[in-house]
Enzyme design. Structure first.
Site, PDB file in Angstrom:
ATOM      1  N   LYS A  22      -4.753  74.386 -73.387  1.00  0.00           N
ATOM      2  CA  LYS A  22      -4.576  73.681 -74.675  1.00  0.00           C
ATOM      3  C   LYS A  22      -3.417  72.705 -74.582  1.00  0.00           C
ATOM      4  O   LYS A  22      -2.357  73.043 -74.045  1.00  0.00           O
ATOM      5  CB  LYS A  22      -4.302  74.683 -75.802  1.00  0.00           C
ATOM      6  CG  LYS A  22      -5.282  75.834 -75.814  1.00  0.00           C
ATOM      7  CD  LYS A  22      -5.065  76.795 -76.948  1.00  0.00           C
ATOM      8  CE  LYS A  22      -5.860  78.069 -76.722  1.00  0.00           C
ATOM      9  NZ  LYS A  22      -5.174  79.066 -75.855  1.00  0.00           N
ATOM     10  N   ASP A  51      -8.340  82.199 -70.843  1.00  0.00           N
ATOM     11  CA  ASP A  51      -7.778  81.270 -71.833  1.00  0.00           C
ATOM     12  C   ASP A  51      -6.264  81.194 -71.693  1.00  0.00           C
ATOM     13  O   ASP A  51      -5.575  82.208 -71.822  1.00  0.00           O
ATOM     14  CB  ASP A  51      -8.142  81.762 -73.245  1.00  0.00           C
ATOM     15  CG  ASP A  51      -7.607  80.847 -74.330  1.00  0.00           C
ATOM     16  OD1 ASP A  51      -8.232  79.802 -74.567  1.00  0.00           O
ATOM     17  OD2 ASP A  51      -6.554  81.164 -74.924  1.00  0.00           O
ATOM     18  N   TYR A  84       1.961  78.574 -73.502  1.00  0.00           N
ATOM     19  CA  TYR A  84       2.179  79.932 -72.997  1.00  0.00           C
ATOM     20  C   TYR A  84       3.099  79.938 -71.771  1.00  0.00           C
ATOM     21  O   TYR A  84       3.580  80.993 -71.358  1.00  0.00           O
ATOM     22  CB  TYR A  84       0.859  80.627 -72.631  1.00  0.00           C
ATOM     23  CG  TYR A  84      -0.149  80.719 -73.754  1.00  0.00           C
ATOM     24  CD1 TYR A  84       0.209  80.455 -75.077  1.00  0.00           C
ATOM     25  CD2 TYR A  84      -1.473  81.061 -73.501  1.00  0.00           C
ATOM     26  CE1 TYR A  84      -0.730  80.513 -76.094  1.00  0.00           C
ATOM     27  CE2 TYR A  84      -2.408  81.128 -74.521  1.00  0.00           C
ATOM     28  CZ  TYR A  84      -2.034  80.842 -75.816  1.00  0.00           C
ATOM     29  OH  TYR A  84      -2.969  80.900 -76.813  1.00  0.00           O
ATOM     30  N   HIS A 144      -4.130  72.199 -79.463  1.00  0.00           N
ATOM     31  CA  HIS A 144      -3.735  73.562 -79.863  1.00  0.00           C
ATOM     32  C   HIS A 144      -3.701  73.760 -81.371  1.00  0.00           C
ATOM     33  O   HIS A 144      -4.017  74.850 -81.879  1.00  0.00           O
ATOM     34  CB  HIS A 144      -2.378  73.917 -79.236  1.00  0.00           C
ATOM     35  CG  HIS A 144      -2.184  75.380 -79.013  1.00  0.00           C
ATOM     36  ND1 HIS A 144      -1.484  75.877 -77.945  1.00  0.00           N
ATOM     37  CD2 HIS A 144      -2.593  76.464 -79.709  1.00  0.00           C
ATOM     38  CE1 HIS A 144      -1.478  77.208 -78.010  1.00  0.00           C
ATOM     39  NE2 HIS A 144      -2.140  77.585 -79.073  1.00  0.00           N
TER      40      HIS A 144
HETATM   41  N1  LIG Z   1      -5.275  79.013 -80.331  1.00  0.00           N
HETATM   42  C1  LIG Z   1      -4.283  79.707 -80.843  1.00  0.00           C
HETATM   43  O1  LIG Z   1      -3.484  79.206 -81.658  1.00  0.00           O
HETATM   44  C2  LIG Z   1      -4.126  81.142 -80.450  1.00  0.00           C
HETATM   45  C3  LIG Z   1      -3.305  81.988 -81.201  1.00  0.00           C
HETATM   46  C4  LIG Z   1      -3.220  83.334 -80.827  1.00  0.00           C
HETATM   47  C5  LIG Z   1      -3.949  83.789 -79.730  1.00  0.00           C
HETATM   48  N2  LIG Z   1      -4.723  82.934 -78.993  1.00  0.00           N
HETATM   49  C6  LIG Z   1      -5.508  83.395 -77.800  1.00  0.00           C
HETATM   50  O2  LIG Z   1      -6.173  84.607 -78.117  1.00  0.00           O
HETATM   51  C7  LIG Z   1      -5.748  85.617 -77.206  1.00  0.00           C
HETATM   52  C8  LIG Z   1      -5.753  86.991 -77.879  1.00  0.00           C
HETATM   53  O3  LIG Z   1      -4.947  87.023 -79.007  1.00  0.00           O
HETATM   54  P1  LIG Z   1      -3.605  87.895 -79.084  1.00  0.00           P
HETATM   55  O4  LIG Z   1      -2.919  87.833 -77.791  1.00  0.00           O
HETATM   56  O5  LIG Z   1      -2.896  87.412 -80.273  1.00  0.00           O
HETATM   57  O6  LIG Z   1      -3.999  89.346 -79.463  1.00  0.00           O
HETATM   58  P2  LIG Z   1      -5.241  90.373 -79.440  1.00  0.00           P
HETATM   59  O7  LIG Z   1      -6.118  90.161 -78.287  1.00  0.00           O
HETATM   60  O8  LIG Z   1      -5.815  90.362 -80.793  1.00  0.00           O
HETATM   61  O9  LIG Z   1      -4.428  91.728 -79.259  1.00  0.00           O
HETATM   62  C9  LIG Z   1      -3.622  91.935 -78.125  1.00  0.00           C
HETATM   63  C10 LIG Z   1      -2.923  93.263 -78.263  1.00  0.00           C
HETATM   64  O10 LIG Z   1      -3.874  94.318 -78.202  1.00  0.00           O
HETATM   65  C11 LIG Z   1      -3.525  95.196 -77.134  1.00  0.00           C
HETATM   66  N3  LIG Z   1      -4.770  95.679 -76.526  1.00  0.00           N
HETATM   67  C12 LIG Z   1      -5.742  94.945 -75.962  1.00  0.00           C
HETATM   68  N4  LIG Z   1      -6.748  95.731 -75.529  1.00  0.00           N
HETATM   69  C13 LIG Z   1      -6.380  97.001 -75.818  1.00  0.00           C
HETATM   70  C14 LIG Z   1      -6.980  98.263 -75.611  1.00  0.00           C
HETATM   71  N5  LIG Z   1      -8.177  98.389 -75.020  1.00  0.00           N
HETATM   72  N6  LIG Z   1      -6.337  99.372 -76.050  1.00  0.00           N
HETATM   73  C15 LIG Z   1      -5.121  99.262 -76.653  1.00  0.00           C
HETATM   74  N7  LIG Z   1      -4.502  98.101 -76.874  1.00  0.00           N
HETATM   75  C16 LIG Z   1      -5.128  96.963 -76.447  1.00  0.00           C
HETATM   76  C17 LIG Z   1      -2.682  94.390 -76.181  1.00  0.00           C
HETATM   77  O11 LIG Z   1      -1.767  95.207 -75.476  1.00  0.00           O
HETATM   78  P3  LIG Z   1      -1.845  95.419 -73.851  1.00  0.00           P
HETATM   79  O12 LIG Z   1      -1.521  94.094 -73.229  1.00  0.00           O
HETATM   80  O13 LIG Z   1      -0.815  96.455 -73.632  1.00  0.00           O
HETATM   81  O14 LIG Z   1      -3.226  95.880 -73.545  1.00  0.00           O
HETATM   82  C18 LIG Z   1      -1.923  93.478 -77.141  1.00  0.00           C
HETATM   83  O15 LIG Z   1      -0.815  94.151 -77.694  1.00  0.00           O
HETATM   84  C19 LIG Z   1      -4.350  85.137 -76.790  1.00  0.00           C
HETATM   85  O16 LIG Z   1      -3.878  85.794 -75.645  1.00  0.00           O
HETATM   86  C20 LIG Z   1      -4.614  83.677 -76.601  1.00  0.00           C
HETATM   87  O17 LIG Z   1      -5.284  83.451 -75.374  1.00  0.00           O
HETATM   88  C21 LIG Z   1      -4.836  81.620 -79.346  1.00  0.00           C
END
Ligand SMILES: NC(=O)c1ccc[n+]([C@@H]2O[C@H](COP(=O)([O-])OP(=O)(O)OC[C@H]3O[C@@H](n4cnc5c(N)ncnc54)[C@H](OP(=O)(O)O)[C@@H]3O)[C@@H](O)[C@H]2O)c1
Length: 285
Positions: free
Chosen positions: A77, A47, A52, A110
């Site tokens: 997006k 994704d 980004y 988005h």
């Molecule tokens: N459509 C939208 O408006 C929108 C908004 C927000 C997000 N998104 C999408 O959703 C994805 C995920 O959301 P997010 O990036 O907000 O956060 P998330 O996946 O909820 O959390 C990411 C955090 O968790 C850590 N993490 C992941 N796996 C881990 C593990 N096994 N152990 C310890 N820490 C871990 C990562 O650090 P490390 O990298 O150090 O592992 C990072 O700091 C985004 O990347 C994006 O693609 C979309």
């Protein structure tokens, strides 16, 4: 069979892997490496987004992964600020060029409003203009499925009433601590698959003692419990990590959360994102 091999089927028959890799905050020059590592672990769903700034790197990772293009599912997006047909057409072409992977599997609007006015006014006409550009890209085979993100019921109704294609997906904030059950049910009723973004609450849930205690009961980590939770809700889960070990751990989620614990996690209210609350998506709007 690993969770990485499991799929949902969108309303147009296209299959989408249940677990994907989020790439927000992975810089363009690191994205190819992260994507290749994830595909090496077995991820097949990636994704990204125009916002980004890493579509070029994501595309490079896909092309260099050694896995045939048709076995991968790549989403991007349309920038939230684009609420105009001509700009949307041009931006779709730009994503296709930057990714350079032939076609896009899923492209989303988005957000229903530009970020600076998130949950402010209704941009119904602008969203329909962007939607028409996506519908035409779908018709032309440039994208295989189209959808939206951060859309509430009224935003979806606008598209359902006036658009030609029912969105295949709505990507929204879903994690233990924030479960919008009404919106998830509404989407389900319309045949719109929900994708859970920030399934680990952008990292804020990692040291939550209640979630930690439930995870310990299953002998898993908090990220594993949180990812499993979103999968059991019937959503696509999109955890972000650039760390190959975390990618591996996050894919080992073939355990079952009990109905009782699902209820506890669903009722949990944990929406303090600390310094990240400055981002519109965590602003509580
Ligand atoms: N459509 C939208 O408006 C929108 C908004 C927000 C997000 N998104 C999408 O959703 C994805 C995920 O959301 P997010 O990036 O907000 O956060 P998330 O996946 O909820 O959390 C990411 C955090 O968790 C850590 N993490 C992941 N796996 C881990 C593990 N096994 N152990 C310890 N820490 C871990 C990562 O650090 P490390 O990298 O150090 O592992 C990072 O700091 C985004 O990347 C994006 O693609 C979309």
């Amino acid at each position: 069979m690993s969770v990485l091999d499991e799929t949902y089927t969108l309303s147009n028959g296209v299959t989408i892997p249940r677990l994907g890799l989020g790439t927000w905050f992975i810089d363009d020059d690191k994205a190819a490496g992260a994507v290749k590592a994830a595909i090496g672990v077995g991820y097949r769903n990636i994704d990204t987004a125009q916002a980004y700034g890493n579509e070029r790197g994501v595309g490079e990772g896909v092309r260099g992964s050694g896995v045939p293009r048709e076995e991968l599912f790549v989403s991007t997006k349309l920038a939230a600020e684009i609420k105009d047909y001509d700009q949307a057409v041009a931006a779709i072409e730009e994503s296709l060029a930057l990714l350079d992977i032939g076609y896009i599997d899923l492209m989303l609007i988005h957000a229903p409003q530009p970020w600076e006015d998130f949950r402010g006014g209704d941009y119904f006409e602008g969203n329909l203009a962007a939607w028409r550009a996506l519908e035409e890209a779908l018709e032309a085979g440039k994208v295989r499925a189209i959808g939206v993100s951060n859309f509430l019921e009224r935003d979806l109704e606008n598209i359902l009433e006036h658009g030609a294609v029912v969105p295949h997906v709505n990507q929204i904030l879903v994690h233990a601590g924030n479960t919008p059950s009404g919106l998830i049910d509404y989407c389900g009723g319309k045949g719109i698959l929900v994708e859970a973004y920030s399934p680990i609450a952008h990292g804020k849930i990692l040291d939550n003692p209640r979630v930690g205690a439930i995870a310990a009961g299953y002998g898993v980590s908090v990220p594993q419990l949180c990812i499993r939770y979103t999968l059991q809700l019937g959503t696509v889960s999109l955890p972000k990590t650039a760390n190959p070990e975390h990618m591996r751990v996050n894919s080992r989620v073939d355990f079952e959360i009990s109905a009782g614990d699902m209820g506890v996690l669903r009722d949990l209210d944990e929406r303090d994102y600390g310094e990240h609350s400055a981002f519109p998506v965590y602003s509580g709007k």
